[in-house]
Design a protein around this motif. Sequence first.
Motif, PDB file in Angstrom:
ATOM      1  N   THR A 355       0.843  -1.199   0.000  1.00 36.42           N
ATOM      2  CA  THR A 355       0.000   0.000   0.000  1.00 36.42           C
ATOM      3  C   THR A 355       0.879   1.249   0.000  1.00 36.42           C
ATOM      4  OG1 THR A 355      -0.182  -0.066   2.420  1.00 36.42           O
ATOM      5  CG2 THR A 355      -1.909  -1.131   1.173  1.00 36.42           C
ATOM      6  N   HIS A 356       1.700   1.411   1.037  1.00 34.57           N
ATOM      7  CA  HIS A 356       2.514   2.633   1.168  1.00 34.57           C
ATOM      8  C   HIS A 356       3.515   2.796   0.009  1.00 34.57           C
ATOM      9  CE1 HIS A 356       4.503   5.786   3.669  1.00 34.57           C
ATOM     10  NE2 HIS A 356       5.524   5.456   2.901  1.00 34.57           N
ATOM     11  N   GLU A 357       4.365   1.812  -0.196  1.00 36.35           N
ATOM     12  CA  GLU A 357       5.391   1.957  -1.245  1.00 36.35           C
ATOM     13  C   GLU A 357       4.753   2.014  -2.629  1.00 36.35           C
ATOM     14  OE1 GLU A 357       8.257   2.946  -0.454  1.00 36.35           O
ATOM     15  OE2 GLU A 357       8.243   2.367   1.653  1.00 36.35           O
ATOM     16  N   GLY A 359       1.990   3.456  -3.209  1.00 42.70           N
ATOM     17  CA  GLY A 359       1.497   4.832  -3.326  1.00 42.70           C
ATOM     18  C   GLY A 359       2.576   5.711  -3.941  1.00 42.70           C
ATOM     19  N   HIS A 360       3.799   5.578  -3.428  1.00 35.16           N
ATOM     20  CA  HIS A 360       4.922   6.333  -4.001  1.00 35.16           C
ATOM     21  C   HIS A 360       5.125   5.928  -5.470  1.00 35.16           C
ATOM     22  CE1 HIS A 360       6.344   8.181  -0.349  1.00 35.16           C
ATOM     23  NE2 HIS A 360       6.597   7.042   0.263  1.00 35.16           N
ATOM     24  N   ALA A 361       5.127   4.630  -5.714  1.00 29.64           N
ATOM     25  CA  ALA A 361       5.429   4.127  -7.056  1.00 29.64           C
ATOM     26  C   ALA A 361       4.343   4.534  -8.057  1.00 29.64           C
ATOM     27  CB  ALA A 361       5.575   2.607  -7.031  1.00 29.64           C
ATOM     28  N   ALA A 383       5.401  13.969  -1.044  1.00 33.67           N
ATOM     29  CA  ALA A 383       5.590  12.572  -1.443  1.00 33.67           C
ATOM     30  C   ALA A 383       4.899  11.625  -0.455  1.00 33.67           C
ATOM     31  CB  ALA A 383       7.084  12.252  -1.503  1.00 33.67           C
ATOM     32  N   GLU A 384       4.966  11.945   0.829  1.00 35.73           N
ATOM     33  CA  GLU A 384       4.368  11.044   1.810  1.00 35.73           C
ATOM     34  C   GLU A 384       2.830  11.096   1.804  1.00 35.73           C
ATOM     35  OE1 GLU A 384       5.871   8.584   3.309  1.00 35.73           O
ATOM     36  OE2 GLU A 384       7.833   9.193   2.565  1.00 35.73           O
ATOM     37  N   ILE A 385       2.263  12.129   1.225  1.00 34.98           N
ATOM     38  CA  ILE A 385       0.793  12.119   1.074  1.00 34.98           C
ATOM     39  C   ILE A 385       0.407  11.020   0.086  1.00 34.98           C
ATOM     40  CG2 ILE A 385      -1.290  13.404   0.425  1.00 34.98           C
ATOM     41  CD1 ILE A 385       0.078  15.957   1.058  1.00 34.98           C
ATOM     42  N   HIS A 386       1.191  10.884  -0.983  1.00 29.81           N
ATOM     43  CA  HIS A 386       0.865   9.856  -1.986  1.00 29.81           C
ATOM     44  C   HIS A 386       0.836   8.475  -1.339  1.00 29.81           C
ATOM     45  CE1 HIS A 386       3.150  12.922  -4.598  1.00 29.81           C
ATOM     46  NE2 HIS A 386       1.875  13.214  -4.603  1.00 29.81           N
ATOM     47  N   SER A 387       1.829   8.203  -0.514  1.00 32.70           N
ATOM     48  CA  SER A 387       1.935   6.868   0.067  1.00 32.70           C
ATOM     49  C   SER A 387       0.969   6.661   1.226  1.00 32.70           C
ATOM     50  CB  SER A 387       3.366   6.639   0.534  1.00 32.70           C
ATOM     51  OG  SER A 387       3.774   7.707   1.371  1.00 32.70           O
ATOM     52  N   MET A 388       0.892   7.652   2.131  1.00 27.12           N
ATOM     53  CA  MET A 388       0.049   7.464   3.311  1.00 27.12           C
ATOM     54  C   MET A 388      -1.436   7.451   2.954  1.00 27.12           C
ATOM     55  SD  MET A 388       2.013   9.733   6.146  1.00 27.12           S
ATOM     56  CE  MET A 388       3.250   8.994   7.213  1.00 27.12           C
TER      57      MET A 388
HETATM   58 ZN   LIG Z   1       7.111   6.799   2.329  1.00 31.29          ZN
END
Ligand SMILES: [Zn+2]
Length: 556
Positions: A355-357, A359-361, A383-388
């Motif tokens: 899920t998290h990684e 999101g970044h990808a 960037a962390e909004i995309h993953s979280m």
């Molecule tokens: Zn992250």
Amino acid sequence: MKFSQMPYKRVEKESAVKAYEEFIKQMKEAKSGEEAYAVHKKKDDFEGDINSDITLAEIRHGIDTTDEFYEKENDYYDEFLPELSSLQDKYNRALYDSPYRDYLVSKIGYVAFKNLELGFKSFDDKIVPLLQEENALTSRYSKLIANAKIQYKGEEYNLSGIFKYTHSKDREVRKESWKSVNDYFNSVTEEIDEIYDKLVKNRTKQAKELGYKNYVELGYYRMQRNNYDKNQVETFRSQVKKAFVPFVGKIEKDIADRLGLDKLTLYDLGMYFKEGNPSLICDDEQVLLAGRKMYEELSPETGEFMDFMTDNELFDIKARKTKEQGGYMTFIPRYKSPFIFGSFTGTFDDVGLITHECGHAFQGYLKRNVEVSEHASLTMETAEIHSMSMEYFTYKWMDLFFGKDEDRYKKTHFEDSCIFVPYGCMVDEFQHIVYEKPEMTPAERKAVWKELEKEYRPCIDQSELDFFENGGYWQRQSHIFSSPFYYIDYVLASVCAMQFKVLMDKDYKDAWKKYLVVCEEAGLKYFTEILEDAGLLSPFKDGTIEKLVEELGKKL
Ligand SMILES: [Zn+2]
């Protein structure tokens, strides 16, 4: 192109130097904005190409740290990369000083140019010796922690090895193993104090040499804070103290009730249910298959993304003995391919990778065709909004991973994310105080942490663990040593992701559309501008956190 077939060749120093010198010359000689931009695009292609080789070497070294070929390559880049940054710095100055700057800004973007300015403000050749010393000190800390020797019941463990005991469902086991961790830190705290003291003094000296009052300002430049300052961050933290801390107090009371306790101690943190935390129902292969099904159902974009990732083998997530620790997402420009690296553990953390990684990808995938890399170059809080946020967008499919335990997983994830918010702010406030008063003694620093815990973590009892009770907890938080002021990025992103959670519970499709805005605009606009375009409230605006807590309270 499948990952295994991607060819690699070493980036040779001589040819790189020559190439950059040529780009610098051409940039200076350009006769028009168009010409200057064409030079920049050429340089960007070249950089994408060499970054691809550097990244391939990095990934392949991580996949098998005993592979002699990539170990050599890795050593080579360790030495070469600082020289490469210096070449890039020289090029950046030529770009910035171009008489056609206005045109270049219109093509490359105002965020990129602001970041260039911050880069110049945070670097000068005269601080290189201090930077080298700083690197050596942070490596010394990492090495010390990586080689931690924790004695527990006659066996020796490192910090990841002891994890299964400190998170055991048996409270006695947790307590005893935490005591071992406590004793370990007591045995090394003097050395950690010494390292940190030197780091604080080193960074303060760098700041002074560059003409700043203390390290706070320099630290902000170095983190590319292009859109907000320390006063705004302070406004955010004080909202968290006022509204979020009491909310987390309620959550912790709830958890204590479930565990059958009057209050939570440090060794109960991370435990959410008396019968133990939810466990996965699938093995490595099944997690990937479930991930594919999930992203295919989530949206057409994510389905296409996941096919691309799977077809091109852009995951390396199986645990292997000689594999590097940790998980991350990276990007290989030559093949416009995101790549996810990590090690499955067979616990619910594996779902985080998917899920998290991802999101970044996914965000990297959406922006893989940008004209110049600056259009996709983002700061960490965004960037962390995309993953979280992806962690919440995928809630609907958690039955694939947890079966009948899905609700317990979601509860664990939600509560864990909430408990993190005050903690993250505490890490941030601590660093502001430390760098504003660099003359403090190690004992005074611990006293500062102890006071902050009363404000941010008032419900957690640490009285049985003297190292932690006396304000030592921060010594296990590596970011404080290696990346000053980084931590708040996670917290800012987290409260934005929580706003997405609130939105998606009302209208999932609309929330997804807004999420795509945050993905698309990253790198092109400033953090608060992106939030506004996506219909999210800025965490810096008074009242935002209070409103958020009100909404989240309904979900408890
Ligand atoms: Zn992250």
